[in-house]
Scaffold this motif. Structure first.
Motif, PDB file in Angstrom:
ATOM      1  N   UNK A 222     -21.162  17.832  -1.302  1.00 57.02           N
ATOM      2  CA  UNK A 222     -20.092  17.477  -2.422  1.00 57.02           C
ATOM      3  C   UNK A 222     -18.764  18.014  -2.433  1.00 57.02           C
ATOM      4  N   UNK A 223     -18.504  19.252  -1.923  1.00 58.54           N
ATOM      5  CA  UNK A 223     -17.607  19.759  -1.560  1.00 58.54           C
ATOM      6  C   UNK A 223     -16.759  19.631  -0.253  1.00 58.54           C
ATOM      7  N   UNK A 224     -17.046  18.774   0.516  1.00 65.15           N
ATOM      8  CA  UNK A 224     -16.291  18.343   1.864  1.00 65.15           C
ATOM      9  C   UNK A 224     -15.720  16.997   1.593  1.00 65.15           C
ATOM     10  N   UNK A 225     -14.409  16.760   1.835  1.00 64.89           N
ATOM     11  CA  UNK A 225     -13.725  15.554   1.794  1.00 64.89           C
ATOM     12  C   UNK A 225     -13.039  15.446   3.356  1.00 64.89           C
ATOM     13  N   UNK A 226     -13.668  14.563   4.129  1.00 66.76           N
ATOM     14  CA  UNK A 226     -13.128  14.142   5.447  1.00 66.76           C
ATOM     15  C   UNK A 226     -12.278  12.914   5.505  1.00 66.76           C
ATOM     16  N   UNK A 227     -10.936  13.013   6.197  1.00 58.91           N
ATOM     17  CA  UNK A 227     -10.192  11.964   6.240  1.00 58.91           C
ATOM     18  C   UNK A 227      -9.636  11.866   7.600  1.00 58.91           C
ATOM     19  N   UNK A 228      -9.428  10.545   7.747  1.00 57.31           N
ATOM     20  CA  UNK A 228      -8.742  10.321   9.107  1.00 57.31           C
ATOM     21  C   UNK A 228      -7.294  10.002   8.939  1.00 57.31           C
ATOM     22  N   UNK A 229      -6.504   9.962  10.153  1.00 57.19           N
ATOM     23  CA  UNK A 229      -4.842   9.905   9.864  1.00 57.19           C
ATOM     24  C   UNK A 229      -4.534   8.741   8.833  1.00 57.19           C
ATOM     25  N   UNK A 230      -3.601   9.001   8.080  1.00 53.45           N
ATOM     26  CA  UNK A 230      -3.200   8.104   7.044  1.00 53.45           C
ATOM     27  C   UNK A 230      -4.061   7.945   5.939  1.00 53.45           C
ATOM     28  N   UNK A 231      -5.198   8.562   6.005  1.00 57.66           N
ATOM     29  CA  UNK A 231      -6.236   8.496   4.809  1.00 57.66           C
ATOM     30  C   UNK A 231      -5.793   9.336   3.603  1.00 57.66           C
ATOM     31  N   UNK A 232      -5.926   9.161   2.585  1.00 58.03           N
ATOM     32  CA  UNK A 232      -5.514  10.068   1.398  1.00 58.03           C
ATOM     33  C   UNK A 232      -6.411  10.295   0.362  1.00 58.03           C
ATOM     34  N   UNK A 233      -6.327  11.372  -0.380  1.00 58.98           N
ATOM     35  CA  UNK A 233      -7.405  11.666  -1.694  1.00 58.98           C
ATOM     36  C   UNK A 233      -6.353  12.509  -2.644  1.00 58.98           C
ATOM     37  N   UNK A 234      -6.974  12.588  -3.739  1.00 51.00           N
ATOM     38  CA  UNK A 234      -6.147  13.245  -4.702  1.00 51.00           C
ATOM     39  C   UNK A 234      -7.011  14.293  -5.453  1.00 51.00           C
ATOM     40  N   UNK A 235      -6.865  15.288  -5.540  1.00 48.52           N
ATOM     41  CA  UNK A 235      -7.461  16.698  -6.198  1.00 48.52           C
ATOM     42  C   UNK A 235      -6.617  17.152  -7.013  1.00 48.52           C
ATOM     43  N   UNK A 236      -7.126  17.405  -8.241  1.00 48.42           N
ATOM     44  CA  UNK A 236      -6.353  18.248  -9.397  1.00 48.42           C
ATOM     45  C   UNK A 236      -5.011  17.591  -9.201  1.00 48.42           C
ATOM     46  N   UNK A 237      -4.716  16.580  -9.304  1.00 54.64           N
ATOM     47  CA  UNK A 237      -3.659  15.679  -9.447  1.00 54.64           C
ATOM     48  C   UNK A 237      -2.537  15.820  -8.582  1.00 54.64           C
ATOM     49  N   UNK A 238      -2.890  16.433  -7.285  1.00 52.08           N
ATOM     50  CA  UNK A 238      -1.846  16.453  -5.855  1.00 52.08           C
ATOM     51  C   UNK A 238      -2.672  15.642  -5.028  1.00 52.08           C
ATOM     52  N   UNK A 239      -1.644  14.712  -4.268  1.00 55.13           N
ATOM     53  CA  UNK A 239      -2.169  13.989  -3.229  1.00 55.13           C
ATOM     54  C   UNK A 239      -2.202  14.566  -1.991  1.00 55.13           C
ATOM     55  N   UNK A 240      -3.224  14.420  -1.018  1.00 54.30           N
ATOM     56  CA  UNK A 240      -3.164  14.782   0.236  1.00 54.30           C
ATOM     57  C   UNK A 240      -3.340  13.591   1.090  1.00 54.30           C
ATOM     58  N   UNK A 241      -2.675  13.713   2.109  1.00 57.02           N
ATOM     59  CA  UNK A 241      -2.679  12.552   3.259  1.00 57.02           C
ATOM     60  C   UNK A 241      -2.807  13.404   4.455  1.00 57.02           C
ATOM     61  N   UNK A 242      -3.754  12.996   5.181  1.00 63.81           N
ATOM     62  CA  UNK A 242      -3.998  13.434   6.678  1.00 63.81           C
ATOM     63  C   UNK A 242      -3.078  12.812   7.679  1.00 63.81           C
ATOM     64  N   UNK A 243      -2.089  13.389   8.366  1.00 63.44           N
ATOM     65  CA  UNK A 243      -1.235  12.596   9.154  1.00 63.44           C
ATOM     66  C   UNK A 243      -1.196  13.188  10.418  1.00 63.44           C
ATOM     67  N   UNK A 244      -0.737  12.456  11.368  1.00 56.82           N
ATOM     68  CA  UNK A 244      -0.937  12.536  12.949  1.00 56.82           C
ATOM     69  C   UNK A 244      -0.356  13.896  13.449  1.00 56.82           C
ATOM     70  N   UNK A 245      -0.788  14.595  14.451  1.00 56.22           N
ATOM     71  CA  UNK A 245      -0.574  15.668  15.183  1.00 56.22           C
ATOM     72  C   UNK A 245      -0.918  15.493  16.549  1.00 56.22           C
ATOM     73  N   UNK A 246      -0.332  16.222  17.202  1.00 55.22           N
ATOM     74  CA  UNK A 246      -0.450  16.047  19.097  1.00 55.22           C
ATOM     75  C   UNK A 246      -1.105  17.296  19.396  1.00 55.22           C
ATOM     76  N   UNK A 247      -2.601  17.445  19.517  1.00 49.88           N
ATOM     77  CA  UNK A 247      -3.353  18.510  19.788  1.00 49.88           C
ATOM     78  C   UNK A 247      -4.456  18.328  20.418  1.00 49.88           C
TER      79      UNK A 247
END
Length: 369
Positions: A204-229
């Motif tokens: 219940x405390x794990x949020x997994x995101x793909x690139x360009x997926x987003x979620x909101x926690x405590x009023x803050x939006x988080x977007x997983x974006x691309x990297x080259x690694x």
């Protein structure tokens, strides 16, 4: 029989050292919980549906070259020389973090660990508090300075953000302690949830995101974006995803590059999500043998410009010796390039809290060591 040359002797010594390291450490890796766990069931099926997943591995949008086997003897030999330049000549100054205020603040704890205070919320990024970033407690890169603050002294955290699963960004002991000390969710790229569950993080405390997926926690939006690694904690690699992150409040925005090589995707991130009030950008642990997975400092400044950043705070340097460059070189080069490109820069000491709207002038503190 011909007498071996000095160069050949160095190479033989380097290869021997590598063999000893592998013999000592691989058993620790194979039997250690620190490696994490492989995804199965619905979690694994979700990964397979990702546009980033192909033939059993996650992939970069722009392929990255791997370290060539032929270059290993040269790298191993180089690692045995010039070691004094890869460490500071004196103690790294550590600052006790400040608290309070309603603005936008970044507290750098060393390497890539940081606290971002935005819109009244607190985001902990890539926390590593262990003495070594390694699967072994006896071998591997050792911390060059103490953590500026004990984990138990951190303020209440709203979210823990992870960029990828390498040991210098995802530390089992730190995660397990945070589970007990904090109530925050863990926001991670695809695949890392399996590691966290093995270490006792509730699903219940794990949020997994793909690139360009987003979620909101405590009023803050988080977007997983691309990297080259790339990714990997044991003998296999790229079974979990890596990411940069957009952190967006109602009025303020921050960007974290994670570990990455420079690539055109950063301009796209800037167009879609920028401008950003502050960026945390990787500038250290680069090398000629791996140019596509860690940026040189000049590329870090270019990334800041591409994503349309305001203040740049360099990260991924100073705390662990992970490459062959001089200890102070990343900060020197980043500062020089920032001045050349008229980029606002703050280079805090470990533990120093930066007010993004009123940052301290760069004073070259690392050059005094």
């Amino acid at each position: 029989m011909a007498k071996p040359t000095r160069r050949a002797a160095w190479v033989a010594l380097a290869l021997g050292a590598a063999a000893v390291w592998a013999a000592r450490d691989i058993p620790l890796q194979m039997g250690s919980r620190k490696i994490g766990s492989r995804a199965e069931g619905e979690r694994g099926a979700r990964y397979a549906r990702s546009p980033q997943f192909s033939d059993g591995k996650f992939r970069n949008t722009v392929p990255a070259s791997e370290v060539a086997v032929a270059s290993m003897p040269r790298l191993l030999a180089a690692a045995l020389t010039g070691r004094e330049h890869r460490y500071p000549a004196g103690p790294i100054p550590v600052v006790t973090p400040e608290t309070g205020g309603d603005g936008l603040y970044v507290t750098w704890y060393g390497h890539s660990s940081a606290l971002i205070e935005i819109e009244g919320r607190k985001i902990l990024v890539d926390p590593v508090w262990s003495d070594r970033c390694s699967p072994s407690r006896l071998q591997g890169p050792k911390r060059l300075h103490e953590p500026p603050v004990p984990l138990r002294s951190l303020p209440p955290i709203d979210a823990v953000l992870i960029s990828h699963d390498h040991y210098d960004h995802l530390d089992m002991e730190t995660i397990r302690n945070l589970v007990d000390l904090q109530a925050a969710p863990f926001l991670v790229p695809l695949g890392i949830g399996a590691h966290l569950e093995r270490w006792g993080v509730p699903a219940t405390r794990i949020v997994e995101l793909d690139w360009d997926e987003r979620t909101t926690v405590a009023g803050i939006e988080f977007v997983a974006t691309a990297a080259r690694h790339f990714s990997g904690r044991g003998l296999s690699r790229d079974e979990t995803l890596w990411a940069s992150w957009v952190i967006a409040g109602p009025n303020r925005k921050a960007f974290y590059s994670g570990d990455t090589g420079y690539f055109p995707g950063f301009a796209g991130i800037g167009e879609e999500h920028g401008p950003f009030d502050v960026t945390l950008v990787q500038i250290g642990a680069y090398g000629d043998a791996w140019p596509d997975i860690h940026m040189v400092p000049e590329d870090g400044v270019a990334t800041h410009v591409d994503v349309r950043g305001g203040l740049m705070i360099p990260v991924h340097w100073a705390t662990f010796n992970l490459a062959l460059h001089d200890w102070a070189e990343p900060a020197d080069r980043a500062w020089r390039e920032a001045k050349a490109r008229d980029v606002r820069l703050a280079v805090p000491r470990p533990g120093e809290r930066v007010d993004v709207d009123n940052p301290p002038p760069v004073d070259g503190w690392w050059q005094q060591l």
